[in-house]
Design an enzyme around this catalytic site. Structure first.
Site, PDB file in Angstrom:
ATOM      1  N   LEU A 136       2.814  36.326   4.020  1.00  0.00           N
ATOM      2  CA  LEU A 136       4.127  36.451   4.804  1.00  0.00           C
ATOM      3  C   LEU A 136       4.973  35.179   4.156  1.00  0.00           C
ATOM      4  O   LEU A 136       4.432  34.138   3.667  1.00  0.00           O
ATOM      5  CB  LEU A 136       3.875  36.296   6.291  1.00  0.00           C
ATOM      6  CG  LEU A 136       3.184  37.367   6.977  1.00  0.00           C
ATOM      7  CD1 LEU A 136       3.088  36.860   8.347  1.00  0.00           C
ATOM      8  CD2 LEU A 136       3.734  38.830   6.802  1.00  0.00           C
ATOM      9  N   ASP A 137       6.171  35.634   4.027  1.00  0.00           N
ATOM     10  CA  ASP A 137       7.021  34.321   3.656  1.00  0.00           C
ATOM     11  C   ASP A 137       6.957  33.224   4.561  1.00  0.00           C
ATOM     12  O   ASP A 137       6.681  33.259   5.721  1.00  0.00           O
ATOM     13  CB  ASP A 137       8.452  34.927   3.508  1.00  0.00           C
ATOM     14  CG  ASP A 137       8.868  36.006   2.706  1.00  0.00           C
ATOM     15  OD1 ASP A 137       8.045  36.122   1.771  1.00  0.00           O
ATOM     16  OD2 ASP A 137       9.859  36.853   2.766  1.00  0.00           O
ATOM     17  N   ARG A 138       7.423  32.197   4.028  1.00  0.00           N
ATOM     18  CA  ARG A 138       7.292  30.751   4.728  1.00  0.00           C
ATOM     19  C   ARG A 138       7.878  30.987   5.965  1.00  0.00           C
ATOM     20  O   ARG A 138       7.181  30.521   7.100  1.00  0.00           O
ATOM     21  CB  ARG A 138       7.868  29.714   3.967  1.00  0.00           C
ATOM     22  CG  ARG A 138       7.796  28.171   4.720  1.00  0.00           C
ATOM     23  CD  ARG A 138       8.575  27.445   3.995  1.00  0.00           C
ATOM     24  NE  ARG A 138      10.035  27.611   4.225  1.00  0.00           N
ATOM     25  CZ  ARG A 138      10.896  26.933   3.462  1.00  0.00           C
ATOM     26  NH1 ARG A 138      10.561  26.038   2.713  1.00  0.00           N
ATOM     27  NH2 ARG A 138      12.380  27.259   3.471  1.00  0.00           N
TER      28      ARG A 138
END
Length: 233
Positions: free
Chosen positions: A57-59
């Protein structure tokens, strides 16, 4: 962040399901970065390739992730993801009134040559297939001063797992994810600043897959975190 602050949804000898908070980087090339990968190595002793991380997942995207704890589980889960047998559902808030209320976005993506941190729609041969299914859960008008800003709450399913896929797709069709600092237009940027949201309104709410050993179907659900809930209130 340490093990005690990591929201563990499920754990057994083969796998771990967590609710990743926004702001936590999954992997990084920088040795000093505190990442999910370093937490898994240090506090869980998971010493597999990429610390058993099967997907990312993106940051600044929050929500459900599954992590393998054994080599066999890692291979099995990777195969499930590769063959699109894992169901991933996200909640997203996008700017504007998205119509039709249900649809599929089939737009190939490639890295932006002018900005390597972004991905853009492309018809070039090296662009990768990306398919996103969405359904509008609710339309709202968000009042700020004398202006009624249209927003759409979505239930999103990704068929492919490209980097930034949902964010890039929504931007490509003119409905950026609210709060997104990278994929934005002037209106969405102004709106996001006015409501005080500095990260994308994107949360992995549902995750379904088969247990790598027993074959039993596992289903996990995650409520929106408080920073996103208060926006809807």
């Amino acid at each position: 962040m340490a093990k005690e602050n990591l929201n563990i949804v499920y754990q057994d000898p083969c796998l771990l399901v967590i609710n990743k908070p926004a702001g936590l980087i999954v992997e990084s090339q920088k040795k000093d970065d505190q990442t999910l990968e370093t937490i898994l190595k240090k506090d869980f002793g998971i010493d597999l390739p990429r610390s058993g991380i099967v997907h990312r997942l993106d940051r600044d995207t929050s929500g459900l992730m599954v992590i393998a704890k054994t080599k066999e589980a890692l291979i099995n889960l990777q195969n499930q993801f590769a063959s699109h047998r894992v169901l991933k559902i996200y909640s997203a808030l996008v700017f504007g009134k998205l119509e039709p209320k249900k649809g599929t976005i089939n737009i190939a993506l490639k890295r932006d040559l002018k900005n390597r941190t972004r991905f853009v729609a492309s018809k070039s041969k090296d662009a990768k297939l990306a398919i996103t299914h969405y359904e509008v859960s609710d339309y709202k008008k968000y009042p700020i001063s004398d202006i009624q800003y249209p927003i759409s709450l979505l239930k999103v399913q990704i068929e492919t797992g490209r980097t930034h896929q949902i964010r890039a797709h929504m931007f490509a069709i003119g409905h950026p994810v609210v709060g997104d600092q990278v994929y934005k237009n002037r209106d969405s940027e102004v709106f996001s600043k006015n409501i005080g949201l500095s990260r994308q309104f994107l949360h992995a709410t549902e995750l379904t897959f088969k247990h790598p050993v027993t074959g039993k179907k596992l289903f996990f659900n995650s409520d929106l975190p408080e920073d996103l809930k208060k926006i809807l209130k």
